[in-house]
Design a protein around this motif. Structure first.
Motif, PDB file in Angstrom:
ATOM      1  N   ARG A 417      39.326  34.466  65.925  1.00 51.75           N
ATOM      2  CA  ARG A 417      39.676  35.367  65.098  1.00 51.75           C
ATOM      3  C   ARG A 417      40.389  34.582  63.917  1.00 51.75           C
ATOM      4  NH1 ARG A 417      40.741  40.765  66.421  1.00 51.75           N
ATOM      5  NH2 ARG A 417      42.380  40.866  65.026  1.00 51.75           N
ATOM      6  N   ALA A 418      40.895  33.629  64.210  1.00 51.57           N
ATOM      7  CA  ALA A 418      41.235  32.758  63.195  1.00 51.57           C
ATOM      8  C   ALA A 418      40.364  32.064  62.259  1.00 51.57           C
ATOM      9  CB  ALA A 418      42.483  31.809  63.354  1.00 51.57           C
ATOM     10  N   SER A 419      39.288  31.623  62.997  1.00 53.85           N
ATOM     11  CA  SER A 419      38.126  31.065  62.478  1.00 53.85           C
ATOM     12  C   SER A 419      37.367  32.201  61.365  1.00 53.85           C
ATOM     13  CB  SER A 419      37.460  30.459  63.519  1.00 53.85           C
ATOM     14  OG  SER A 419      37.970  29.472  64.127  1.00 53.85           O
ATOM     15  N   HIS A 420      37.320  33.323  61.629  1.00 55.41           N
ATOM     16  CA  HIS A 420      36.664  34.353  61.070  1.00 55.41           C
ATOM     17  C   HIS A 420      37.118  34.233  59.777  1.00 55.41           C
ATOM     18  CE1 HIS A 420      34.243  37.769  59.850  1.00 55.41           C
ATOM     19  NE2 HIS A 420      35.244  38.348  59.743  1.00 55.41           N
ATOM     20  N   LEU A 421      38.443  34.069  59.473  1.00 52.96           N
ATOM     21  CA  LEU A 421      39.012  34.241  58.209  1.00 52.96           C
ATOM     22  C   LEU A 421      38.523  33.223  57.141  1.00 52.96           C
ATOM     23  CD1 LEU A 421      42.939  34.533  59.390  1.00 52.96           C
ATOM     24  CD2 LEU A 421      41.333  36.249  58.745  1.00 52.96           C
ATOM     25  N   PHE A 422      38.190  32.125  57.765  1.00 46.77           N
ATOM     26  CA  PHE A 422      37.404  31.165  56.790  1.00 46.77           C
ATOM     27  C   PHE A 422      36.060  30.992  57.144  1.00 46.77           C
ATOM     28  CE2 PHE A 422      41.967  30.078  57.872  1.00 46.77           C
ATOM     29  CZ  PHE A 422      42.634  30.106  56.699  1.00 46.77           C
ATOM     30  N   ASP A 423      35.702  31.351  58.130  1.00 46.71           N
ATOM     31  CA  ASP A 423      33.883  31.338  58.238  1.00 46.71           C
ATOM     32  C   ASP A 423      33.372  32.505  58.412  1.00 46.71           C
ATOM     33  OD1 ASP A 423      31.795  30.500  59.291  1.00 46.71           O
ATOM     34  OD2 ASP A 423      31.997  29.897  61.086  1.00 46.71           O
ATOM     35  N   ASN A 424      33.179  33.075  57.276  1.00 44.59           N
ATOM     36  CA  ASN A 424      32.476  34.439  57.208  1.00 44.59           C
ATOM     37  C   ASN A 424      31.617  34.404  56.012  1.00 44.59           C
ATOM     38  OD1 ASN A 424      33.740  35.439  54.636  1.00 44.59           O
ATOM     39  ND2 ASN A 424      35.696  35.095  55.929  1.00 44.59           N
ATOM     40  N   PRO A 425      30.501  35.404  56.008  1.00 45.63           N
ATOM     41  CA  PRO A 425      29.423  35.206  54.769  1.00 45.63           C
ATOM     42  C   PRO A 425      30.134  35.011  53.522  1.00 45.63           C
ATOM     43  CG  PRO A 425      29.219  36.895  56.395  1.00 45.63           C
ATOM     44  CD  PRO A 425      30.410  36.776  56.749  1.00 45.63           C
ATOM     45  N   ALA A 426      31.292  35.418  53.065  1.00 48.30           N
ATOM     46  CA  ALA A 426      31.763  35.475  51.839  1.00 48.30           C
ATOM     47  C   ALA A 426      32.114  33.953  51.374  1.00 48.30           C
ATOM     48  CB  ALA A 426      33.109  36.133  51.555  1.00 48.30           C
ATOM     49  N   THR A 427      32.308  33.096  52.510  1.00 49.22           N
ATOM     50  CA  THR A 427      32.666  31.788  52.092  1.00 49.22           C
ATOM     51  C   THR A 427      31.279  30.915  51.483  1.00 49.22           C
ATOM     52  OG1 THR A 427      32.065  30.959  54.245  1.00 49.22           O
ATOM     53  CG2 THR A 427      34.232  31.320  53.704  1.00 49.22           C
ATOM     54  N   VAL A 428      30.086  31.548  51.718  1.00 48.41           N
ATOM     55  CA  VAL A 428      29.012  30.941  51.147  1.00 48.41           C
ATOM     56  C   VAL A 428      28.932  31.259  49.609  1.00 48.41           C
ATOM     57  CG1 VAL A 428      26.343  30.953  51.112  1.00 48.41           C
ATOM     58  CG2 VAL A 428      27.699  31.078  53.149  1.00 48.41           C
ATOM     59  N   PHE A 429      29.326  32.524  49.345  1.00 51.85           N
ATOM     60  CA  PHE A 429      29.376  32.846  47.901  1.00 51.85           C
ATOM     61  C   PHE A 429      30.479  32.131  47.303  1.00 51.85           C
ATOM     62  CE2 PHE A 429      32.072  35.615  45.403  1.00 51.85           C
ATOM     63  CZ  PHE A 429      31.468  35.862  44.181  1.00 51.85           C
ATOM     64  N   PHE A 430      31.473  31.743  47.778  1.00 54.23           N
ATOM     65  CA  PHE A 430      32.593  31.293  47.224  1.00 54.23           C
ATOM     66  C   PHE A 430      32.378  29.872  47.046  1.00 54.23           C
ATOM     67  CE2 PHE A 430      37.071  29.543  47.477  1.00 54.23           C
ATOM     68  CZ  PHE A 430      37.580  29.877  46.041  1.00 54.23           C
ATOM     69  N   SER A 431      31.421  29.138  48.004  1.00 59.25           N
ATOM     70  CA  SER A 431      31.023  27.762  47.628  1.00 59.25           C
ATOM     71  C   SER A 431      30.197  27.763  46.238  1.00 59.25           C
ATOM     72  CB  SER A 431      30.216  27.128  48.935  1.00 59.25           C
ATOM     73  OG  SER A 431      31.093  27.299  49.799  1.00 59.25           O
ATOM     74  N   ILE A 432      29.341  28.698  46.249  1.00 62.97           N
ATOM     75  CA  ILE A 432      28.335  28.674  44.871  1.00 62.97           C
ATOM     76  C   ILE A 432      29.099  29.021  43.728  1.00 62.97           C
ATOM     77  CG2 ILE A 432      26.478  30.082  43.858  1.00 62.97           C
ATOM     78  CD1 ILE A 432      25.279  30.490  46.782  1.00 62.97           C
ATOM     79  N   PHE A 433      30.201  29.909  43.850  1.00 61.67           N
ATOM     80  CA  PHE A 433      31.118  30.258  42.816  1.00 61.67           C
ATOM     81  C   PHE A 433      31.976  28.982  42.332  1.00 61.67           C
ATOM     82  CE2 PHE A 433      35.300  31.188  41.310  1.00 61.67           C
ATOM     83  CZ  PHE A 433      35.298  32.104  40.252  1.00 61.67           C
ATOM     84  N   MET A 434      32.321  28.099  43.093  1.00 62.81           N
ATOM     85  CA  MET A 434      33.050  27.106  42.859  1.00 62.81           C
ATOM     86  C   MET A 434      32.214  25.833  42.247  1.00 62.81           C
ATOM     87  SD  MET A 434      36.093  27.593  43.482  1.00 62.81           S
ATOM     88  CE  MET A 434      36.795  26.141  43.150  1.00 62.81           C
TER      89      MET A 434
END
Length: 971
Positions: A417-434
């Motif tokens: 459950r804790a891994s999902h906080l940081f490993d979810n589809p939104a992190t891909v978008f955040f990587s592109i954003f950064m």
């Protein structure tokens, strides 16, 4: 006052008979000075007592040198002998003052020929010096001679000096230096300083909708601006031009005392100190004298005190109230005042830090949104629901040999459950954003930098070639002396062959230091393996259940401590290696030092993180055929939730620990500790702080401040932080938030350190941040690659996509966990590697599961890599390539769309050039009119004088008739 005047030695030429006296004789002229002090007004006397002026209360102290003195009879006799040496050794050069060498020779050689008792010429002087030096006390007296010679050279350069040996600081004497107006003008012209002219022009304002929006924004953010008064309207600017003594009429010289501010005056004096060389062997200026202990410190003074009460606060107090104060953390920085007080180089650093902090605000908001998205969708995440389901009875293989037993996958529910906080589809978008954020930040800084260059009159500034470093000239001299004395070839520089041993040492030591980092990371790996095995052997069930978390946390803390220690070691090693190279200029030395330090500290900070992200859990093997280190330590695996959670723990502890301990605690505690040690050593610790501040003058108080060590540590910690924010942001989206909170404190902490804890740095001109921009650019480019690999290989994003679109029966994520687990027959364990307690779960186990894509034991190719593995690997590699190309292309588009120079600044620069040309054309026209008017006036005078002379000559008396005839009538 009489006692203080007895120890203060005036070395500067004054009016009257003092100007004609030799400088060494002025060392003992006290009575005239004392009378002058008594004649001062109360205000002037107060200024001199504050230590900002000479004893006459008129001449400002532009620079201070300190040296050790001994308060003893022996010390006094040494000083008396030194005066004798000075009289014989440098009296002639000191007498010259502002006279030329030819005038000096004509003035002194004839009397010397007529008077045999006059001091002998140079050879005799050298013999006398040698004889007297043998009677003195070795090294200390040699330093006294060096000081006397150096100060004589400074007076020859036109500087005015005043000594203070009878101070309240035991064992420390001060030399106060003042630069007169003519010296300031001469050096300003040599340094090509741009100064404001009398010409004032109006800065073009925005028009239309943009102007309305800009004015509205200005009104909204008005409370965020510091309360710093502007000396001129914002829409008016002085036209600046390189200072020239021939064109002084172009500049506003109504108040010469403030035309060159204190920052400029100190930088001019420092330039003279750097290039003033003694005749002594291998003496290259103030840098060498400081290194040899001839002087112990050299620094400009702060402007007044932060606690003084006055109607108009000084710049230092204003900076303390509106900048170096935690209560104004929400306000903009007064960058213009910072530049005015500390110079362009430091002003650019704080401008860059402020912009970086502002740009972290949108990154932090998006990162928090991504984290909240993970929190909101954790209950809907099908893989974690399958792991946490109570009916889940999947039995997993042991995590270590012998002492570890079989375990249920449901026990990893919290980790999943804790891994999902940081490993979810939104992190891909955040990587592109950064990645795009980094490109925007770089472009925004280039525009901000150009705007500051325009406002600070640096548009035409080019880095001048620095003076050769003292160490470089020393090595050149050594090389010259080692050659055959008969050789006529003059050695002017060091070649690559001369530096070859240093280059080889650099390569070997850099590789060795990187190897040390790898070895320490490997040692931490062994610690994790052995500690985990020891904890699983415990009989306490709580200890066994928390073994994984305990090992991860303690290992991360150990890594942090090692990183902090090695940072200090690597900084010293990088400086030593750079010194070995013997770089010619300070700029090249600084760039080489920065590059080496960055490489070592970057590797030190990110090697443990890179290991967890890309290597841990991939070099493990499989049950029955594990990979071992030293034939006994089995390589560690990742938890079922993946290594991303462990990566997040390591990243957060390292980043927060470095910011809290190294960047903040050390910056606050270490300077205060050093300051306390200096007070104790100077036997001033018995006084209270307030009493000490009252008794000590400004130049004495600044002596106890920490010397300025450059901006490299400040930039370095921010570049490493920029790496934490961008490199692994896919695994820790809260990194920008923690960086923002740290930088809000860091700005005020650095400001307070510069204003109250450090001696005032010498102002340095700079139009950009130098090599740091290239390092930022490199980190931003590497961040794109690393984030692509983190998303592709560290997270489960690609395996989830492959399963959902290629292997899922219904196109959902149901069954994903079972698809990623392979089977193992427990009877295939190697001898001696099976669990000691096979009935730990209460029943015998025949099959256990492990995370990998392999064929089951009942297939024709048991435990071979399955086709799913190759499919996932192909998609991972394709994703890395596509991600990099797309993000790089988008960054290039951002770079192309945003111009480096703002349009309004470009127009203003062009307007300045036109106005400058018009100013010179008008000046030339004025000169032409003056010449013509003078020639015309002179022509009229000539005509009138010629006509009068003709009239006088035309009326002539005849010698014989006695009558006068008129020449006009005769014609």
């Amino acid at each position: 006052m009489a006692e203080e005047a007895e120890g203060r030695v005036g070395l500067s030429p004054t009016s009257g008979s003092d100007q004609q006296a030799p400088h060494f004789l002025q060392d003992v002229i006290f009575h005239g000075k004392s009378k002058l002090l008594k004649a001062l007004t109360p205000q002037e006397n107060t200024q001199s007592q504050q230590g900002l002026y000479f004893l006459d209360g008129q001449r400002r102290v532009d620079y201070v040198l300190t040296y050790p003195v001994k308060k003893s009879t022996v010390g006094r006799s040494c000083r008396q002998a030194t005066h004798l040496l000075t009289e014989n050794a440098v009296a002639r050069s000191l007498r010259r003052g502002y006279q030329s060498r030819d005038q000096h020779i004509r003035h002194h050689q004839v009397p010397r020929a007529q008077n045999p008792s006059s001091p002998p010429s140079s050879p005799g002087t050298d013999v006398e010096l040698g004889c007297l030096a043998e009677t003195l006390y070795g090294q200390e007296d040699h330093k006294i001679l060096r000081r006397a010679e150096f100060e004589g050279k400074l007076r020859d350069m036109g500087l005015e000096l005043e000594k203070d040996e009878d101070t309240k600081i035991s064992g420390v004497a001060f030399v106060k230096i003042h630069a007169p107006w003519n010296i300031l003008c001469r050096e300003a012209e040599l340094m090509k300083l741009k100064m404001p002219t009398k010409k004032v022009y109006e800065v073009k304002q925005l028009s239309g909708v943009v102007e309305k929006i800009s004015s509205l924004v200005s009104k909204v953010v008005e409370p965020l601006h510091p309360q710093v008064e502007e000396h001129q309207p914002k829409n008016v600017k002085h036209l600046s031009h390189t200072f020239s003594r021939e064109k002084q009429h172009l500049f506003d010289l109504s108040d010469k005392d403030y035309f060159f501010d204190s920052k400029t005056r100190s930088s001019i004096v420092f330039e003279i100190l750097k290039r003033t060389k003694c005749k002594a062997k291998y003496s290259m200026g103030i840098t060498t004298l400081l290194g040899n202990g001839v002087y112990t410190a050299a620094y400009p003074l702060h402007d007044g005190d932060i606690n003084e009460e006055s109607a108009v606060p000084n710049d230092r107090k204003l900076l303390y109230e509106e900048w170096a104060n935690y209560s104004v953390f929400y306000k903009y920085q007064p960058i213009g005042l910072v530049r005015k007080y500390f110079g362009e180089k430091i002003g650019l650093y704080f401008a860059w830090l402020g912009l970086y902090t502002q740009m972290l605000i949108p990154a932090s908001l998006v990162g928090v949104i991504v984290f909240l998205y993970g929190c909101a969708t954790v209950d809907d995440n099908i893989p974690s629901m399958e792991i946490c389901h109570p009916r889940n009875n999947i039995t997993m293989c042991p995590l270590c040999d012998r002492v570890c037993s079989y375990w249920k996958l449901s026990t990893a529910c919290a980790t999943a459950r804790a891994s999902h906080l940081f490993d979810n589809p939104a992190t891909v978008f955040f990587s592109i954003f950064m990645a795009l954020w980094a490109a925007m930040f770089m472009e925004h800084w280039k525009r901000r930098q150009m705007r500051l260059n325009y406002e600070w009159d640096l548009t035409g500034f080019e880095d001048e070639e620095d003076h050769p470093r003292a160490e470089y000239e020393f090595r050149v001299m050594q090389k010259s002396l080692s050659k055959d004395q008969k050789s006529q070839h003059k050695i002017e520089k060091l070649t690559c062959q001369d530096r070859l041993p240093a280059y080889m040492t650099n390569i070997v030591m850099m590789l060795l230091m990187i190897g040390v980092t790898f070895a320490i990371v490997f040692g931490v790996i062994l610690y994790r393996i052995s500690t985990k095995a020891a904890l699983y052997m415990s009989s306490n069930p709580v200890t066994r259940s928390n073994a994984q978390l305990t090992v991860k946390t303690t290992a991360a803390i150990i890594n942090l401590v090692v990183i902090l220690i090695l940072d200090e070691v690597y900084g010293a090693v990088a400086r030593w290696l750079t010194v070995l190279e013997v770089r010619k200029t300070d700029k090249s030395f600084e760039e080489r030092l920065i590059f080496k330090t960055f490489i070592l500290k970057f590797v030190n900070a990110f090697t443990p993180i890179i290991y967890i992200a890309f290597f841990r859990g991939r070099l493990v093997g499989r049950p029955g055929s594990y990979l071992y280190v030293f034939e006994s330590y089995r390589m560690e695996e990742c938890a079922h939730g993946g290594c991303l959670m462990e990566l997040c723990i390591q990243l957060s502890i390292t980043m927060l620990g470095k910011q809290l301990i190294q960047n903040n605690l050390f910056e606050i505690g270490v300077p205060k500790l050093k300051k306390l040690i200096r007070y104790i050593r100077s036997k001033q610790g018995a006084f209270q702080e307030e009493e000490r501040q009252k008794k000590l003058q400004r130049y004495q108080t600044d002596h106890f401040l920490e010397p300025f060590a450059g901006l490299t540590p400040e930039y370095m910690e921010m570049i490493i932080q920029f790496g934490f924010v961008t490199l692994f942001v896919a695994s820790f989206p809260l990194a920008p938030l923690f960086a923002l909170l740290n930088n809000i404190i860091e700005i005020r902490l650095d400001a307070k350190k510069f204003v109250t804890e450090l001696r005032r740095p010498v102002a340095a001109r700079a139009k950009d941040i130098g090599i740091w921009y290239n390092l930022l650019r490199g980190v931003a480019n590497v961040a794109v690659i690393i984030n692509a690999f983190v998303i592709s290989f560290t997270s489960d994003f690609i395996p989830r996509m492959v399963y959902q679109y290629m292997y899922s029966p219904d196109g959902s994520m149901h069954g994903f966990v079972n698809n990623t687990l392979s089977y193992f027959n427990v009877s295939h364990f190697q001898q001696g590697k099976e669990p000691m307690d096979p009935l730990y779960l209460g029943h015998p186990v025949e099959m256990c599961r492990y995370k990998d894509y392999r064929e089951p034991p009942w297939s024709t190719t048991p435990y071979e890599i399955s086709k799913e593995f190759w499919a996932v690997l192909a998609v991972r590699l394709a994703f890395v390539i596509v991600f990099q190309n797309v993000v790089m292309l988008m960054s290039d588009i951002v770079d192309w769309l945003i111009p480096d120079i703002p349009k309004d600044i470009s127009l203003q620069i062009h307007k300045e050039k036109i106005l400058l040309v018009d100013l010179f054309l008008k000046e030339e026209q004025g000169k032409t009119r003056n010449v013509e008017s003078r020639s015309c006036t002179e022509g009229k005078k000539n005509c009138s004088s010629r006509s009068s002379s003709n009239n006088n000559s035309s009326t002539v008396a005849h010698p014989h008739s006695g009558l006068h005839t008129n020449s006009t009538n005769s014609l």
